[in-house]
Design an enzyme around this catalytic site. Sequence first.
Site, PDB file in Angstrom:
ATOM      1  N   HIS A  30     -84.288  59.768 -11.750  1.00 38.44           N
ATOM      2  CA  HIS A  30     -83.340  60.839 -12.084  1.00 38.44           C
ATOM      3  C   HIS A  30     -83.508  61.243 -13.563  1.00 38.44           C
ATOM      4  O   HIS A  30     -83.569  62.434 -13.883  1.00 38.44           O
ATOM      5  CB  HIS A  30     -81.909  60.349 -11.811  1.00 38.44           C
ATOM      6  CG  HIS A  30     -80.811  61.294 -12.197  1.00 38.44           C
ATOM      7  ND1 HIS A  30     -79.888  61.776 -11.296  1.00 38.44           N
ATOM      8  CD2 HIS A  30     -80.468  61.838 -13.397  1.00 38.44           C
ATOM      9  CE1 HIS A  30     -79.041  62.592 -11.920  1.00 38.44           C
ATOM     10  NE2 HIS A  30     -79.362  62.632 -13.208  1.00 38.44           N
ATOM     11  N   GLU A  31     -83.644  60.241 -14.433  1.00 38.84           N
ATOM     12  CA  GLU A  31     -83.759  60.535 -15.873  1.00 38.84           C
ATOM     13  C   GLU A  31     -85.123  61.132 -16.219  1.00 38.84           C
ATOM     14  O   GLU A  31     -85.205  62.053 -17.040  1.00 38.84           O
ATOM     15  CB  GLU A  31     -83.479  59.280 -16.703  1.00 38.84           C
ATOM     16  CG  GLU A  31     -82.081  58.690 -16.529  1.00 38.84           C
ATOM     17  CD  GLU A  31     -80.957  59.713 -16.596  1.00 38.84           C
ATOM     18  OE1 GLU A  31     -81.063  60.672 -17.382  1.00 38.84           O
ATOM     19  OE2 GLU A  31     -79.978  59.564 -15.847  1.00 38.84           O
TER      20      GLU A  31
ATOM     21  N   HIS B 120     -85.174  64.708 -15.649  1.00 36.92           N
ATOM     22  CA  HIS B 120     -84.589  65.531 -16.726  1.00 36.92           C
ATOM     23  C   HIS B 120     -85.657  65.911 -17.759  1.00 36.92           C
ATOM     24  O   HIS B 120     -85.631  67.014 -18.302  1.00 36.92           O
ATOM     25  CB  HIS B 120     -83.455  64.783 -17.434  1.00 36.92           C
ATOM     26  CG  HIS B 120     -82.128  64.868 -16.740  1.00 36.92           C
ATOM     27  ND1 HIS B 120     -81.541  66.062 -16.407  1.00 36.92           N
ATOM     28  CD2 HIS B 120     -81.262  63.894 -16.337  1.00 36.92           C
ATOM     29  CE1 HIS B 120     -80.361  65.818 -15.820  1.00 36.92           C
ATOM     30  NE2 HIS B 120     -80.180  64.513 -15.753  1.00 36.92           N
TER      31      HIS B 120
ATOM     32  N   CYS C 248     -74.385  63.489 -12.190  1.00 36.58           N
ATOM     33  CA  CYS C 248     -75.096  63.684 -13.451  1.00 36.58           C
ATOM     34  C   CYS C 248     -74.062  64.057 -14.511  1.00 36.58           C
ATOM     35  O   CYS C 248     -73.136  64.823 -14.227  1.00 36.58           O
ATOM     36  CB  CYS C 248     -76.109  64.814 -13.270  1.00 36.58           C
ATOM     37  SG  CYS C 248     -77.021  65.219 -14.758  1.00 36.58           S
TER      38      CYS C 248
HETATM   39 NI    NI Z   1     -78.556  63.541 -14.932  1.00 38.44          NI
END
Ligand code: NI
Length: 187
Positions: free
Chosen positions: A157-158, A161, A114
């Site tokens: 993954h995004e 966030h 990341c």
């Molecule tokens: Ni990330």
Amino acid sequence: MITMENIILEGSPALREPAEEITFPISEDIKTLGQEMLEFLKNSQDAELAEKYQLRAGVGLAASQLNVSKRMIAVHIPSDNDDTSEPLLSTIMINPKIVSHSVQSACLSDGEGCLSVNRDVPGYVPRHSRITVTYFNLNGEKQKIRLKNYSAIVVQHEIDHTNGIMFYDHINKEDPFHLDEDVSILS
Ligand code: NI
């Protein structure tokens, strides 16, 4: 232009906050930010520009990582085939939402990294193998796409966030390389 200096690192509170939905009409500030996020990813994958501006290569970025707590992500995944210039996925997603997913899970053989984490965190990160995502593009038009394998993992993954979740939250604490039998490993 976004550089590494604009990206906040783990420990920053904004990375742990659920981001706000973006309202319509989409403001010019948000549109510009989205375009800059995608531009950053492209620059970071360009050897010359990455060297010039000292960019760590990335395939995805969330507005939360720029300390902007809004639900927007950018993804730029190059083609597996070096001969084609057409990326596998290159998009800006506003208010992305996973509306359905496979029962099967998958993870990357090398784990995940990341841009907000400046250290290696070893371990498998199991995610849905396939997802259907709805989002709005910069013109405010609703879109729906189906993604699988690597693209699906990057987008999850995004989206994490935007919910204040870091990839290592998914790693088994006692046994980082433990996997349930039904999880496939992507190389
Ligand atoms: Ni990330």
